[in-house]
Design a protein around this motif. Sequence first.
Motif, mmCIF file in Angstrom:
data_model
loop_
_atom_site.group_PDB
_atom_site.id
_atom_site.type_symbol
_atom_site.label_atom_id
_atom_site.label_comp_id
_atom_site.label_asym_id
_atom_site.label_seq_id
_atom_site.Cartn_x
_atom_site.Cartn_y
_atom_site.Cartn_z
ATOM 1 N N ALA A 1 0.836 -1.209 0.000
ATOM 2 C CA ALA A 1 0.000 0.000 0.000
ATOM 3 C C ALA A 1 0.865 1.251 0.000
ATOM 4 O O ALA A 1 0.563 2.222 -0.708
ATOM 5 C CB ALA A 1 -0.940 -0.015 1.194
ATOM 6 N N SER A 2 1.955 1.253 0.764
ATOM 7 C CA SER A 2 2.810 2.443 0.779
ATOM 8 C C SER A 2 3.523 2.594 -0.565
ATOM 9 O O SER A 2 3.738 3.714 -1.043
ATOM 10 C CB SER A 2 3.816 2.372 1.933
ATOM 11 N N TYR A 3 3.837 1.474 -1.201
ATOM 12 C CA TYR A 3 4.473 1.536 -2.524
ATOM 13 C C TYR A 3 3.518 2.177 -3.536
ATOM 14 O O TYR A 3 3.897 3.059 -4.302
ATOM 15 C CB TYR A 3 4.854 0.122 -2.956
ATOM 16 N N ILE A 4 2.253 1.724 -3.503
ATOM 17 C CA ILE A 4 1.264 2.296 -4.425
ATOM 18 C C ILE A 4 1.081 3.782 -4.143
ATOM 19 O O ILE A 4 0.917 4.591 -5.056
ATOM 20 C CB ILE A 4 -0.078 1.546 -4.285
ATOM 21 N N HIS A 5 1.133 4.136 -2.870
ATOM 22 C CA HIS A 5 0.972 5.543 -2.500
ATOM 23 C C HIS A 5 2.069 6.391 -3.137
ATOM 24 O O HIS A 5 1.821 7.461 -3.696
ATOM 25 C CB HIS A 5 1.011 5.647 -0.979
ATOM 26 N N ILE A 6 3.311 5.878 -3.066
ATOM 27 C CA ILE A 6 4.438 6.616 -3.660
ATOM 28 C C ILE A 6 4.265 6.690 -5.182
ATOM 29 O O ILE A 6 4.464 7.734 -5.810
ATOM 30 C CB ILE A 6 5.773 5.931 -3.304
ATOM 31 N N LEU A 7 3.894 5.555 -5.769
ATOM 32 C CA LEU A 7 3.741 5.515 -7.223
ATOM 33 C C LEU A 7 2.677 6.501 -7.693
ATOM 34 O O LEU A 7 2.889 7.256 -8.656
ATOM 35 C CB LEU A 7 3.334 4.090 -7.629
#
Lengths: 452, 449
Positions: free
Chosen positions: A222-228
């Motif tokens: 979820a944090s990866y998607i947030h950054i992306l």
Amino acid sequence: MSSSPLPPPLQQQRHPGYEEERLRRVAEQLPCREVQAGMLLSLMGEPQQYSLPCIFIYGHRASGKSYVVNVLLKELELPHATISCAECITAALLFEQVLLALFGGDAAATLPRYPSLSDFVRIYRHHRSRAPAEQTRYIVLEKAELLRDMDANLLSVLVRLQELVEDNLTVLLLSELVWDTFRPNTGCLEPLPLHFPDYTKAELHQILSRDRHPSYSADLYASYIHILLGIFYAVCRDLRELRHLAALNFTKFCEPVTEGKAKESDTHKLWRNIEPHLKKAMQTVYLREVSSLEWEKMQQVETETGPLRGLSAHTHVELPFYSKFLLIAAYLASYNPARTDKRFFVKHHGKIKKTKFLKKNEKTSNHLLGPKPFPLDRLLAIFYSVVDSRVAPTASIFSQISSLVTLQLLTQVSHVDQLDAPKYKCAVSMDFICAVSRTVNFDIIKYLYDFL
Amino acid sequence: MDVPYPAKSFQSRVIMSKRKAKGASKPIGECISQLQKCLRERLCHNRIPSQLEASEAQHKHLLGLLQRTANNGESNSVLIIGPRGSGKTALLKCVLRDLLQEKEVQKNLLQVHLNGLLQTDDRIALKEITRQLNLENVVGDKVFGSFAENLVFLLEALKKGDRSTTRPVLFVLDEFDLFAHHKNQTLLYNLLDVSQSAQAPVAVVGLTCRLDVLELLEKRVKSRFSHRQIHLLSTLSFTQYLEQVASQLSLPDDFPDREFALDWNSSMRRFCEDKSVEGILQRHFNSSKDFCSLHMLLMLCLSRISTVNPTIKPADILEASRLCFSDAKSNMLHGLSILELCLVIAMKHLNDVYEGEPFNFQMVHNEFKKFLQRKSSSVYNFEQPVVMKAFEHLQQLELIRPVDGSSAKTQREYQLMNLALDSSQIIEALHKYPQCPTDIKQWGMSAFG
């Protein structure tokens, strides 16, 4: 079998005629699209009831139009024919696929060699009388904007197909464009427009998080998607592109965790690691300059072997010496007005009144309007003044001009028949010509009118 | 979009059918199902109403004409002209239904229905005529010299038993104006020729939406036409329109459950008398009077009816009206990315300053860069290829269109384009855009780029 309640638009009480279990499966497969699916289902009504002759579903790319329609038709097991108009280069292919899906192979085989619309409707009616519809039949046409360019009457016939074949039939047109661009000259039956709105940022996050890697926690993904999304959302909202980018870059994101340099909760460190990588991805993979295979290979190699060579880099060919000057001369001829040649290229031009060169409003900046055509004589005149040494006008110079045209660095504007006064235009960008002139130590900016 | 309904505990249809055996009146689930079936047939499938109030005179005229052809052997030709959705096909079907009630006519009259959209060629049309008259075996493999010969042969083959007169034939030509685009208008010429020359009793009825259809006919074709035209221009007043709405929504007398039908009809009458509903219908009436758009509106209301929501409320028609009147382009603008929105605003400013002259990508990019340099804008300075990709996406959505011209010889960045959006649409989209940064909003709203 989950026991979560069905979302309100898809409840069984709203849609009698469909089993609850099937509706539940539909709801599971369509996150964030319950409202649209519910609307479509309520327009479809019970399977044996009539529905509208034509529904026009429009929305951005990857907003779920084909997906929702296909899931609904497959899970609820309704008779349908799904055709992508991109595959049907002639109308005959479309007719064949419709008859094949709705009535079987032998119906499609009765189509004559070059079927007209009349043949199609006739055969449909014939088979319909043999097998009348107990349930509404659906014809789904994806990329319906291509129907406008096919046979002249095809679109008008398809929107009123229910009336022409006298069958319980609904045509669903799916497209990225609005209906105003489809309407024929004398009008036609207006379909019901149904809009599939774009996903909000939160919905995109929810859908992208579904693809999470099983060996990492949901929070990390979820944090990866947030950054992306933080980097790409301003540029692109297409779900397909974002999924592609997410899949390509996840391994790089998890590198610090797998190598033990950081824990899953060190969001700042992970962000610092991935952010330049994603920015580079925007210039390469997003623009399809580099294929995803090359991108993945590149990620495995630790050290960079120089700037990434994308597809555009290959257009920078190495030209011979005089060709470079010919190209520079062509650029100057295209972007300088003819009356200023004297000032730039004649050695003793005397005093030129400044008023002649006052810049007017910005629109006349030639770099905004594009290159202008110039005759061959002007090109050669500028070329001789730009090249320092004395050059003889041999055939080799002229053949270099032709090869520049073949390389599409120059375009020939005049007709091919005109041999005595050919005209050309320079087709290279400012960056390219600056790079070329640097290699021959020529300061092109000094000679451009727009930069006076 | 969808208003959340309170969770009432209505039975599902499966349990409904078990309760059916108990009471005399049908359970509500089945009534609703029957209601949907009946109204959907009327609104979607265009079932012919028992009588058409609006076009009594035209009905009488056409019926008289066709009766004279069928009974007295008189040949006639007539054109029914009216805009799309004004009820031409409905009128014809009504007249045919009344005509075929006479036994003699039903026995003798032959019908051929042609459609200009399907029969795009005279050759195809002739094959269709042969097929509909069931004369394929008679024609066999014969080769005819001309269209006229073929047609005369067909009509000869239709002679009645005693070989004295041919059976009357009714030719219905839907989308009549498209037949006028065929080569030499052969089909029209021959049909109208037969109708004039008393060879066989033939009635030619053309339906078209073009008022200027007679201009399309060649002189020799026009002279053979009887110039009889029936116009179906809608002369409904608003009160008649309201009555139409009420009658479209009410259930007929032969509905299975009498009680439910009466309840429903009275609630529909109350619904139509509601002030807010009248206001919405007035708005629709002002934009178009034809039946197609009315049916679409009523269908949207009807689709919301279920056991959870068993009657049409004013909120339903308000929602349906909102859907009908929503601007499609504004909906699409809502889904653009920030970069694409900035490009659209830059194009708007170029249009304002240069009064609608076409622009190219370089100009738009230049304008965008000016915005970026101005204040500390929240938009990152993207590279040129990324901006180009956004520009091309807008082109794919046909929000910008290339100006006609040789696009092959110009580079992509310099190709001239026009914006297919209005300033008001852009400003409205800016208001509705989700989480629009304030500086972009201000840039868009300002008059001076």
